[in-house]
Scaffold this motif. Sequence first.
Motif, PDB file in Angstrom:
ATOM      1  N   TYR A   1     -26.938  17.838 -37.973  1.00  0.00           N
ATOM      2  CA  TYR A   1     -25.482  17.780 -37.990  1.00  0.00           C
ATOM      3  C   TYR A   1     -24.826  19.145 -37.775  1.00  0.00           C
ATOM      4  CZ  TYR A   1     -26.488  13.263 -40.220  1.00  0.00           C
ATOM      5  OH  TYR A   1     -26.969  12.014 -40.510  1.00  0.00           O
ATOM      6  N   GLY A   2     -25.418  20.182 -38.362  1.00  0.00           N
ATOM      7  CA  GLY A   2     -24.824  21.507 -38.255  1.00  0.00           C
ATOM      8  C   GLY A   2     -24.804  22.064 -36.845  1.00  0.00           C
ATOM      9  N   ARG A   3     -25.663  21.559 -35.975  1.00  0.00           N
ATOM     10  CA  ARG A   3     -25.678  22.002 -34.583  1.00  0.00           C
ATOM     11  C   ARG A   3     -24.881  21.083 -33.671  1.00  0.00           C
ATOM     12  NH1 ARG A   3     -31.416  23.310 -32.279  1.00  0.00           N
ATOM     13  NH2 ARG A   3     -30.065  23.879 -30.531  1.00  0.00           N
ATOM     14  N   ILE A   4     -24.608  19.872 -34.139  1.00  0.00           N
ATOM     15  CA  ILE A   4     -23.838  18.926 -33.323  1.00  0.00           C
ATOM     16  C   ILE A   4     -22.355  19.287 -33.324  1.00  0.00           C
ATOM     17  CG2 ILE A   4     -23.020  16.538 -33.186  1.00  0.00           C
ATOM     18  CD1 ILE A   4     -25.775  15.700 -34.271  1.00  0.00           C
ATOM     19  N   ALA A   5     -21.797  19.464 -34.517  1.00  0.00           N
ATOM     20  CA  ALA A   5     -20.351  19.612 -34.662  1.00  0.00           C
ATOM     21  C   ALA A   5     -19.750  20.750 -33.828  1.00  0.00           C
ATOM     22  CB  ALA A   5     -19.997  19.784 -36.139  1.00  0.00           C
ATOM     23  N   PRO A   6     -20.399  21.921 -33.710  1.00  0.00           N
ATOM     24  CA  PRO A   6     -19.793  23.005 -32.924  1.00  0.00           C
ATOM     25  C   PRO A   6     -19.952  22.840 -31.418  1.00  0.00           C
ATOM     26  CG  PRO A   6     -21.382  23.856 -34.562  1.00  0.00           C
ATOM     27  CD  PRO A   6     -21.626  22.397 -34.404  1.00  0.00           C
ATOM     28  N   GLY A   7     -20.665  21.822 -30.972  1.00  0.00           N
ATOM     29  CA  GLY A   7     -20.935  21.646 -29.550  1.00  0.00           C
ATOM     30  C   GLY A   7     -19.667  21.491 -28.727  1.00  0.00           C
ATOM     31  N   GLU A   8     -19.744  21.927 -27.477  1.00  0.00           N
ATOM     32  CA  GLU A   8     -18.577  21.864 -26.606  1.00  0.00           C
ATOM     33  C   GLU A   8     -18.115  20.425 -26.411  1.00  0.00           C
ATOM     34  OE1 GLU A   8     -17.273  23.185 -22.047  1.00  0.00           O
ATOM     35  OE2 GLU A   8     -19.237  23.758 -22.869  1.00  0.00           O
ATOM     36  N   GLY A   9     -16.854  20.188 -26.699  1.00  0.00           N
ATOM     37  CA  GLY A   9     -16.256  18.870 -26.524  1.00  0.00           C
ATOM     38  C   GLY A   9     -16.531  17.887 -27.651  1.00  0.00           C
ATOM     39  N   ILE A  10     -17.398  18.247 -28.606  1.00  0.00           N
ATOM     40  CA  ILE A  10     -17.794  17.298 -29.653  1.00  0.00           C
ATOM     41  C   ILE A  10     -16.662  17.036 -30.634  1.00  0.00           C
ATOM     42  CG2 ILE A  10     -19.358  16.930 -31.606  1.00  0.00           C
ATOM     43  CD1 ILE A  10     -20.605  16.474 -28.870  1.00  0.00           C
ATOM     44  N   ALA A  11     -15.848  18.032 -30.916  1.00  0.00           N
ATOM     45  CA  ALA A  11     -14.726  17.814 -31.836  1.00  0.00           C
ATOM     46  C   ALA A  11     -13.824  16.692 -31.336  1.00  0.00           C
ATOM     47  CB  ALA A  11     -13.927  19.102 -32.029  1.00  0.00           C
ATOM     48  N   GLY A  12     -13.576  16.677 -30.029  1.00  0.00           N
ATOM     49  CA  GLY A  12     -12.746  15.622 -29.457  1.00  0.00           C
ATOM     50  C   GLY A  12     -13.414  14.267 -29.511  1.00  0.00           C
ATOM     51  N   VAL A  13     -14.730  14.247 -29.258  1.00  0.00           N
ATOM     52  CA  VAL A  13     -15.473  12.984 -29.342  1.00  0.00           C
ATOM     53  C   VAL A  13     -15.412  12.431 -30.756  1.00  0.00           C
ATOM     54  CG1 VAL A  13     -17.755  11.920 -29.169  1.00  0.00           C
ATOM     55  CG2 VAL A  13     -17.014  13.548 -27.425  1.00  0.00           C
ATOM     56  N   MET A  14     -15.656  13.293 -31.743  1.00  0.00           N
ATOM     57  CA  MET A  14     -15.625  12.840 -33.136  1.00  0.00           C
ATOM     58  C   MET A  14     -14.230  12.375 -33.533  1.00  0.00           C
ATOM     59  SD  MET A  14     -18.128  15.322 -35.319  1.00  0.00           S
ATOM     60  CE  MET A  14     -19.914  15.067 -35.256  1.00  0.00           C
ATOM     61  N   ALA A  15     -13.204  13.065 -33.045  1.00  0.00           N
ATOM     62  CA  ALA A  15     -11.827  12.645 -33.352  1.00  0.00           C
ATOM     63  C   ALA A  15     -11.562  11.249 -32.794  1.00  0.00           C
ATOM     64  CB  ALA A  15     -10.833  13.650 -32.772  1.00  0.00           C
ATOM     65  N   ASP A  16     -12.077  10.965 -31.604  1.00  0.00           N
ATOM     66  CA  ASP A  16     -11.897   9.637 -31.014  1.00  0.00           C
ATOM     67  C   ASP A  16     -12.653   8.568 -31.814  1.00  0.00           C
ATOM     68  OD1 ASP A  16     -10.341  10.709 -29.021  1.00  0.00           O
ATOM     69  OD2 ASP A  16     -11.944  10.775 -27.522  1.00  0.00           O
ATOM     70  N   ILE A  17     -13.871   8.895 -32.250  1.00  0.00           N
ATOM     71  CA  ILE A  17     -14.648   7.947 -33.061  1.00  0.00           C
ATOM     72  C   ILE A  17     -13.888   7.608 -34.333  1.00  0.00           C
ATOM     73  CG2 ILE A  17     -16.765   7.626 -34.406  1.00  0.00           C
ATOM     74  CD1 ILE A  17     -18.106   9.592 -32.393  1.00  0.00           C
ATOM     75  N   VAL A  18     -13.415   8.634 -35.022  1.00  0.00           N
ATOM     76  CA  VAL A  18     -12.698   8.423 -36.278  1.00  0.00           C
ATOM     77  C   VAL A  18     -11.439   7.597 -36.055  1.00  0.00           C
ATOM     78  CG1 VAL A  18     -11.416   9.574 -38.137  1.00  0.00           C
ATOM     79  CG2 VAL A  18     -13.622  10.507 -37.378  1.00  0.00           C
ATOM     80  N   ALA A  19     -10.689   7.904 -35.008  1.00  0.00           N
ATOM     81  CA  ALA A  19      -9.452   7.174 -34.724  1.00  0.00           C
ATOM     82  C   ALA A  19      -9.730   5.694 -34.474  1.00  0.00           C
ATOM     83  CB  ALA A  19      -8.731   7.797 -33.522  1.00  0.00           C
TER      84      ALA A  19
END
Length: 303
Positions: free
Chosen positions: A196-214
């Motif tokens: 998990y600690g290497r996934i979250a900082p990945g390029e574009g991942i913050a936006g992907v996670m925001a879409d999943i949560v939404a």
Amino acid sequence: MRTAVLGAGAVGCYYGGMLARARREVVLIGRPRHVEAITRDGLYMDTLGFQEHVRVAASTEAAGVAGARMVLCCVKSTDTLQAAAEMAPHLADDVMLLSLQNGYDNAERLQAALGRPVHAAVVYVATEMAGPGHLRHHGRGELVIGPFTGSAEVVAEFAAAGVPVQVSDNVAGALWAKLIINCAYNALSAITQLPYGRIAPGEGIAGVMADIVAECLAVAQADGVMVPGDTRAAVAGIARSMATQKSSTAHDVARGKRSEIDHLNGYVLRRGEALGIATPVNRVLHALVRLLEARAADWPDSR
């Protein structure tokens, strides 16, 4: 209180092991290679707070639930109905059944199959089986349960073992909150084979996670569930509190096993379709993991 843990993998061995370490009567019901090692050497608990071999009974048979006052069902979501069928003939009349499983509806499925109350427990722990009878703990360890006859007894039993248990009037919301975390991380961890600690900082991942949560929040709201707390902050915090953890879905895919993805992103996809809510990101992640499952058995490191 005698406790039986059905499905003594990483989650079951952690909670069963903590109870056994506190000198509670526990039987771990799991796979032969783990049972053999635990019977021979004890359960080796490599936790953030201690490392020791804990003596605890172990069995490969579901009949081990006989006489237990509390049964913790920790099997994979894909094995829920089989677990119900196997333990049904052996359950005591006054048993307290708790589902410590990923996904949202396992307690409901168990209850329908068994014809008796089953209580959902929301699990917040990062663990893995590092080898036969070898539990590795990466962080956390608390549980959330709803109020029921005997819930105070459950809280006291776990408290004696150093396991915090919160009683909540909104277990449905807590289950959804955990489901959203799983949807945000499990598939991405499986696809990348990263913690998990290497996934979250990945390029574009913050936006992907925001879409999943939404998407997940939209489905939960349409389903009449109030998800407590700041879900986005909780998802972001997992990358810090469980930085070294890979998802159970990642481990399953790497080993060529069927994962629980149908009960995570797949559940959100199905509920969204039923409620008229589009979930395109969850759909893609579900489809990609199912493709990986289909070819995982051919990978050199899948055994």
